[in-house]
Write a protein that holds these residues in place. Sequence first.
Motif, short mmCIF file in Angstrom:
data_model
loop_
_atom_site.label_atom_id
_atom_site.label_comp_id
_atom_site.label_asym_id
_atom_site.label_seq_id
_atom_site.Cartn_x
_atom_site.Cartn_y
_atom_site.Cartn_z
N ASP A 1 1.75 -79.22 -37.55
CA ASP A 1 2.35 -77.90 -37.41
C ASP A 1 1.71 -77.01 -38.47
O ASP A 1 2.21 -76.85 -39.57
CB ASP A 1 3.87 -77.98 -37.60
N THR B 1 -5.98 -83.89 -35.31
CA THR B 1 -4.69 -84.54 -35.14
C THR B 1 -3.60 -83.48 -35.09
O THR B 1 -3.80 -82.34 -35.53
CB THR B 1 -4.39 -85.52 -36.30
N GLU B 2 -2.47 -83.86 -34.58
CA GLU B 2 -1.34 -82.93 -34.47
C GLU B 2 -0.81 -82.58 -35.86
O GLU B 2 -0.62 -83.45 -36.70
CB GLU B 2 -0.21 -83.55 -33.64
#
Length: 192
Positions: free
Chosen positions: A155, A152-153
């Motif tokens: 940062d 999943t995305e």
Amino acid sequence: MKGDDKKCFAAGCSDYLTKPIDRKKLTETLAKYLAVSGEKQPSKPVPAPVQDTIKQPPNQKESGSNDGGEIELNYQLLLERIGDEELIDEIIPVFLRDNTSRLELLEQAVEKNDIKEIKFYAHSLKGASATIGAAKIAELAKQMENAAREETELDYKAVFEEVKTRFTRLIAFLSKSDWKQIAQQASDSNKV
């Protein structure tokens, strides 16, 4: 991992514990299956040391700290999981050495965006941090591990920077000669 308990039972295991290991649950589980010499039935559970435990403490502020920041570990949880202060004195330097290396390897994985290595090193850091009661570092590492596993995305760089900041604070704190007393006082002041 989700479903690991079912796999263990299917493989023939009689019981299952998750990490980080809770000393009381481990003692109780072992006592269920280990009979006292000459006994045919399992013995009664051996009670763990009597302690007031705090599973997820509120943020602990270090009194007299230079930066006023929170303490990165819960001493009560550390003592509960490790068992005694002499063993803590042996484990903490090993934790710092091993996880300083892991943190460097995790940083390299984040720089390369190597999801497989991020998952591996974040998992290792998560478990080790949870074991010594560094709950926030463990939670951040868990976020990284889960995002990498589920692709999943996330940062990763931002989360890693917070892990690194907190770990640096943990190193500085554990370098103090009186870190145990400070952490214990903070833990005691959070008991209600």
